[in-house]
Structures are given as structure tokens and as C-alpha cells.
Design a protein around this motif. Structure first.
Motif, PDB file in Angstrom:
ATOM      1  N   THR A  59       0.844  -1.205   0.000  1.00  0.00           N
ATOM      2  CA  THR A  59       0.000   0.000   0.000  1.00  0.00           C
ATOM      3  C   THR A  59       0.879   1.256   0.000  1.00  0.00           C
ATOM      4  N   HIS A  60       0.292   2.322  -0.505  1.00  0.00           N
ATOM      5  CA  HIS A  60       0.936   3.644  -0.434  1.00  0.00           C
ATOM      6  C   HIS A  60      -0.082   4.598   0.176  1.00  0.00           C
ATOM      7  N   PHE A  61      -0.009   4.806   1.474  1.00  0.00           N
ATOM      8  CA  PHE A  61      -0.878   5.780   2.143  1.00  0.00           C
ATOM      9  C   PHE A  61      -0.061   7.040   2.402  1.00  0.00           C
ATOM     10  N   VAL A 152      12.386   2.851 -11.969  1.00  0.00           N
ATOM     11  CA  VAL A 152      11.753   4.010 -12.626  1.00  0.00           C
ATOM     12  C   VAL A 152      11.558   5.160 -11.629  1.00  0.00           C
ATOM     13  N   TYR A 153      11.050   6.260 -12.126  1.00  0.00           N
ATOM     14  CA  TYR A 153      10.735   7.508 -11.409  1.00  0.00           C
ATOM     15  C   TYR A 153      12.034   8.256 -11.087  1.00  0.00           C
ATOM     16  N   ASP A 154      12.092   9.514 -11.546  1.00  0.00           N
ATOM     17  CA  ASP A 154      13.323  10.300 -11.406  1.00  0.00           C
ATOM     18  C   ASP A 154      13.820  10.364  -9.966  1.00  0.00           C
ATOM     19  N   VAL A 236       7.553  -7.100  -7.604  1.00  0.00           N
ATOM     20  CA  VAL A 236       6.260  -6.564  -7.158  1.00  0.00           C
ATOM     21  C   VAL A 236       5.382  -6.235  -8.364  1.00  0.00           C
ATOM     22  N   HIS A 237       4.130  -6.209  -8.141  1.00  0.00           N
ATOM     23  CA  HIS A 237       3.071  -5.908  -9.120  1.00  0.00           C
ATOM     24  C   HIS A 237       3.374  -6.398 -10.537  1.00  0.00           C
ATOM     25  N   LEU A 238       3.698  -7.686 -10.655  1.00  0.00           N
ATOM     26  CA  LEU A 238       3.957  -8.265 -11.982  1.00  0.00           C
ATOM     27  C   LEU A 238       2.650  -8.303 -12.771  1.00  0.00           C
ATOM     28  N   THR A 311      -2.377  -5.019  -3.100  1.00  0.00           N
ATOM     29  CA  THR A 311      -3.234  -4.147  -3.918  1.00  0.00           C
ATOM     30  C   THR A 311      -2.484  -3.064  -4.690  1.00  0.00           C
ATOM     31  N   ASP A 312      -1.317  -2.631  -4.182  1.00  0.00           N
ATOM     32  CA  ASP A 312      -0.684  -1.415  -4.710  1.00  0.00           C
ATOM     33  C   ASP A 312      -1.658  -0.236  -4.599  1.00  0.00           C
ATOM     34  N   HIS A 313      -2.404  -0.206  -3.481  1.00  0.00           N
ATOM     35  CA  HIS A 313      -3.353   0.890  -3.247  1.00  0.00           C
ATOM     36  C   HIS A 313      -2.585   2.217  -3.242  1.00  0.00           C
ATOM     37  N   PRO A 330      -1.323  11.552 -11.995  1.00  0.00           N
ATOM     38  CA  PRO A 330      -0.635  10.774 -10.956  1.00  0.00           C
ATOM     39  C   PRO A 330      -0.994   9.294 -11.070  1.00  0.00           C
ATOM     40  N   ASN A 331       0.017   8.457 -10.883  1.00  0.00           N
ATOM     41  CA  ASN A 331      -0.132   7.005 -11.087  1.00  0.00           C
ATOM     42  C   ASN A 331      -0.679   6.303  -9.858  1.00  0.00           C
ATOM     43  N   GLY A 332      -1.667   5.437 -10.064  1.00  0.00           N
ATOM     44  CA  GLY A 332      -2.136   4.584  -8.971  1.00  0.00           C
ATOM     45  C   GLY A 332      -3.646   4.566  -8.877  1.00  0.00           C
TER      46      GLY A 332
HETATM   47  O1  URP Z   1       0.976   3.371 -10.270  1.00  0.00           O
HETATM   48  C1  URP Z   1       1.431   2.958  -9.226  1.00  0.00           C
HETATM   49  N1  URP Z   1       1.599   1.679  -9.057  1.00  0.00           N
HETATM   50  N2  URP Z   1       1.764   3.807  -8.235  1.00  0.00           N
HETATM   51  C2  URP Z   1       2.327   3.455  -7.009  1.00  0.00           C
HETATM   52  C3  URP Z   1       3.816   3.407  -7.020  1.00  0.00           C
HETATM   53  C4  URP Z   1       4.362   2.081  -7.472  1.00  0.00           C
HETATM   54  O2  URP Z   1       5.131   2.059  -8.423  1.00  0.00           O
HETATM   55  O3  URP Z   1       4.081   1.058  -6.894  1.00  0.00           O
END
Ligand code: URP
Ligand code: ZN
Ligand code: ZN
Length: 453
Positions: A59-61, A152-154, A236-238, A311-313, A330-332
Motif C-alpha cells: 500500500t501507499h498511504f 523508474v521515477y526520477d 512486485v506488481h507483476l 493491492t498497490d493501493h 498521478p499514477n495509482g
Molecule cells: O501506479 C502505481 N503503481 N503507483 C504506485 C507506485 C508504485 O510504483 O508502486
């Protein structure tokens, strides 16, 4: 007060049986064919499965991406999690490139106060050098035994040498690293091409900018790096058939190092057709794929090549996502509340996998892999985190009938069969029929070392 759960079918990763459960304090005290309820709260689970509380590995809270802050913080995110049957989440404490791991840990401890389910942290490292390597010992000592590295991501990307060194160091510490696998140079070049052509800014172009090869190449490279480092690693998140083929190829030839696979409900349930219909809602990385990838992931899940489902919430509101150019969105997506119910509905009731398999992927394996000792199974002495699920009802998900702090649902329109009826957290009855009986009773879990599955 003690609790007795009566008449339910206990579902562990290794089998099901009918029995009553006595909970005293925060642990399971007794499991017998019949237990009296005198001096205890009695929960009748007739017709229900009683499962070890679900663990969301991803998760990303309260994440600030630099351009947007996620809609869910720990208060709203963990509230949604517990209502949906998830008793522990593992969130990504994220290091600033010029900051320390300790600073990230302290920041995330502050953010997580008031959580309604238990929580631990993976440490997302934005660099790897001598000082970070030393700090990893401290992380181990305060219960952080897993990490994430990004290709990824700068602000987060690390190079291959850093991945190699970090994998070796993590192995020394009994820790495991998860890697976000996408080839950044390739996706940036394709992104530039799409923008040059002028037409390539719509949401479908997000999927075009990150084709399957971008993930598969990165997964293949990571597997070689892990072999060189002789260290286990988690992908992760394959999301693609091609990346899964790389994992299968490795697993066919080598027992070690272990290459673990996490996938997410969105890659099992949704496909890239979604980008044609208000597609900004579905902008995430990796993107949604073709139906053939969805089928390949279900096949992998069925034949044992998926190890965990997280979930990659990472939720953003429609206003936050309302950008003309896909690369500015924004991604997610939100998802922490849905994972148990949609996987039980689509997987078990859809006839695609057993209840034992789902418990394994969403509770037992996460507990083992991430050092959550005495969780992930229902046995005497284990912590009393439990989720009671009844298959006796159905509802249709909408943009509003959820507890996420987000004004849409990526699964709107999906019929979910069955319902999360009760949740026990640390020995307390905290959810009954969609109502949160006790809020804010989650706590930090200092985790033990990683264990092979
Ligand atoms: O789009 C996504 N998955 N955002 C969350 C960050 C990540 O890469 O898991
Ligand atoms: Zn990622
Ligand atoms: Zn993520």
C-alpha cells in the motif's frame, strides 16, 4: 473479554475444518470441535469461513509523489482495509534521495498514528551507498526486514549496480527486496515518440508507453542480477505474460535464488479496454494489460507461480487525475478495501481457485515472506487476527459504496458475491456487518527476518 467463534469452517492455507475458536487477550487460546460461550462474547459463524486476517503486502498511504499527495492517509486507508477484512498492511516508507532511512522510518511512524489495522513498513530506498548499507542493520533491529527498489521515477530510480549490492546486503540481514521492474530508458523514449506524433496524450497512450516488453526485459535483467548476487528477490506488481515467462524459465532451471512474484487484483480483473472509457481512472504503473495477460496471470496463480497478492493501493481523486496528458496524471488506483472480497468472489466462487490458495496468497505467504511471526494462520498460540466471510449475499460495487477517501472505484459495476461479515484484530471484535466497532486500534508490527516460502 474473551471471544468464542462458533460453528465456522476454519480455512488455513493447508486445509479447512469445522471447529470453534477461543480467543483470550490477543491470541488464539483453544481450537476444539465445541467450546462453550460462558463469560465470553459469542460470534456465530455458521455457514461462514473463518480465515487468518488478510495481509496487504503493498500500500501507499499518505504518499507525496512530488506533484500530488495520495487521497488516502493512514486513517482513511486502514479504516477501508479493516472494513474489507485486511488486518495488516505493509506500506512503503520512502527515503528522500538526500535523506536517511531513519528519517523515512520516523516520518512513516508519524503518518501511521491512529491506524485501524496493524501496519509495518517496507523501506523504499532512493539510493544505495555505504551509509545506507550501515543503516540497514538499524532497520533490521527496529523490525524492517523488507525493502523496495525502483527501476523508474526520477526521484527513486537506482542503477543495476545498486540493486546488485543492495540484494547482497539484504541477504546478509535476513531481509528481502522487492523491485519495481520497468525499463525506464525505453519507456521514456517511447513516451517522447508518442508526444512527437502529437496524438499520443490520451489515457490509452499510457499503456502504449509501457508495453509488455518494458516490464519483461526489466524482470529478466533483475533475475540475472539476483542470480549474480545469489540473493532472493520479489518482483512486485507483476502484470504481463512475458514477465511471467521469464520467471517460469528461471524456476524451471534453478531452485535458488528464489524469485518471488506479487501480482495485484487489477491485473487479474481488468484489461486495457478500460483506457477507452474515462481512462484516467486507470492510470497506474505498470498499466492494465491485454486479456491474454489477465488469463496468463490466472494460470500462474493456479499453477503456483504467484506467491502473494497485494493491492498497490495508491489513490488519487478524479480531480487530481483530471489532466489532458496521460503523463501528467498521478499514477495509482484505490483497492485496499476490495482485495479479499473480490478475490473470494472471482477466485473461489468464480471456480478459479480454492479457498486454501487464496488464504495462502493473501495471508500465509505474506506472513512468512515478511517475517510476521504468528500471523497468517489460525492455530493455538497465533495472534487473533481473523476475518469471517459469508458467501450468502451479493452487491454491485459503485463509485461510492466503499470506505476509500476517493470519489471513484476502478471496479464500479462489478458484482461481488459474498461479504466480509466480521473482523477480529489483536483479539478484539472490530468489524461487524460493515460497521467499524473499534477504530484506531492497529499497531506497528516490528517484523522478524524473511523466511523462504
Ligand atoms: O501506479 C502505481 N503503481 N503507483 C504506485 C507506485 C508504485 O510504483 O508502486
Ligand atoms: Zn511500483
Ligand atoms: Zn506500489
Amino acid at each position: 473479554m474473551a471471544i468464542v467463534i462458533r460453528n465456522g469452517v476454519i480455512a488455513n492455507a493447508y486445509g479447512c475444518f469445522r471447529a470453534d475458536i477461543l480467543i483470550e487477550n490477543d491470541r488464539i487460546a483453544q481450537i476444539e470441535s465445541s467450546i462453550e460461550c460462558a463469560n465470553a462474547e459469542c460470534i456465530d459463524a455458521e455457514g461462514c469461513f473463518v480465515m487468518p486476517g488478510f495481509i496487504d503486502t503493498h500500500t501507499h498511504f499518505d504518499l507525496d509523489t512530488g506533484s500530488a499527495v495520495t487521497a488516502d492517509d493512514f486513517v482513511t486507508g486502514t479504516r477501508a482495509a479493516i472494513l474489507g477484512g485486511t488486518t495488516t498492511i505493509l506500506d512503503f516508507a520512502t527515503q528522500d534521495r538526500d535523506g536517511t532511512l531513519t528519517q523515512a522510518y520516523e516520518k512513516w511512524q508519524d503518518k501511521a498514528r491512529g491506524s485501524s489495522c496493524n501496519y509495518g513498513f517496507h523501506m523504499a530506498m532512493a539510493r544505495f551507498d555505504e551509509s545506507v548499507s550501515e543503516e540497514m542493520q538499524k532497520m533490521h533491529d527496529i523490525g524492517i526486514t523488507s525493502y523496495k527498489l525502483y527501476m523508474v521515477y526520477d526521484s527513486l530510480k537506482v542503477d543495476d549496480g545498486a540493486i546488485y549490492m543492495a540484494l547482497k546486503r539484504a541477504k546478509e540481514l535476513g531481509s528481502i527486496i522487492g523491485v519495481h521492474c520497468e525499463n525506464y530508458d525505453l519507456l521514456k523514449a517511447i513516451n517522447t515518440e508518442l508526444h512527437k506524433n502529437g496524438a499520443g496524450v490520451d489515457p490509452y497512450s499510457h499503456a502504449l508507453s509501457r508495453p509488455n516488453e518494458v516490464e519483461a526485459e526489466a524482470v529478466a535483467k533483475l533475475i540475472y542480477i539476483a542470480r549474480l548476487a545469489d540473493a532472493p528477490v520479489n518482483i512486485v506488481h507483476l502484470s504481463t505474460e512475458e514477465a511471467m515467462l521469464e520467471v517460469r524459465r528461471h524456476r524451471a532451471c534453478f531452485e535458488k535464488p528464489y524469485i518471488y512474484v506479487e501480482t495485484c487484483p487489477q491485473y487479474l480483473l481488468l484489461n486495457d479496454d478500460k483506457y477507452h472509457d474515462d481512462g484516467r481512472r486507470y492510470i497506474m504503473s505498470p498499466p492494465l494489460r491485454k486479456q491474454k495477460d489477465v488469463e496468463a496471470l490466472w494460470d500462474a496463480l493456479e499453477d503456483g507461480n504467484v506467491d502473494t497478492i497485494g493491492t498497490d493501493h495508491c489513490s488519487f481523486t478524479l480531480a487530481q487525475k483530471n489532466k489532458c496528458d496521460y503523463s501528467d496524471v498521478p499514477n495509482g488506483i484505490p483497492g485496499v478495501m476490495y482485495r479479499p472480497s473480490i478475490m473470494l468472489s472471482e477466485g473461489l466462487l468464480g471456480g478459479r481457485c480454492s479457498i486454501e490458495k487464496l488464504v495462502k496468497l493473501m495471508s500465509y505467504n505474506p506472513a512468512k515472506l515478511y517475517g510476521l511471526t504468528d500471523r497468517g494462520e489460525i492455530k493455538v498460540g497465533a495472534f487473533a487476527d481473523m476475518t469471517i466471510w459469508s458467501k450468502e449475499s451479493e452487491h454491485v460495487l459503485t463509485d461510492t459504496n466503499h470506505a476509500h477517501n476517493c470519489d471513484y472505484s476502478p471496479y464500479a459495476g462489478l458484482t461481488v458475491r459474498g461479504t466480509i461479515r466480521d473482523v477480529i484484530l489483536n483479539g478484539r471484535h472490530v468489524v461487524h456487518e460493515g460497521e467499524l466497532l473499534v477504530s484506531g486500534s492497529g499497531h506497528y508490527i516490528a517484523r522478524d527476518e524473511y523466511t523462504d516460502l
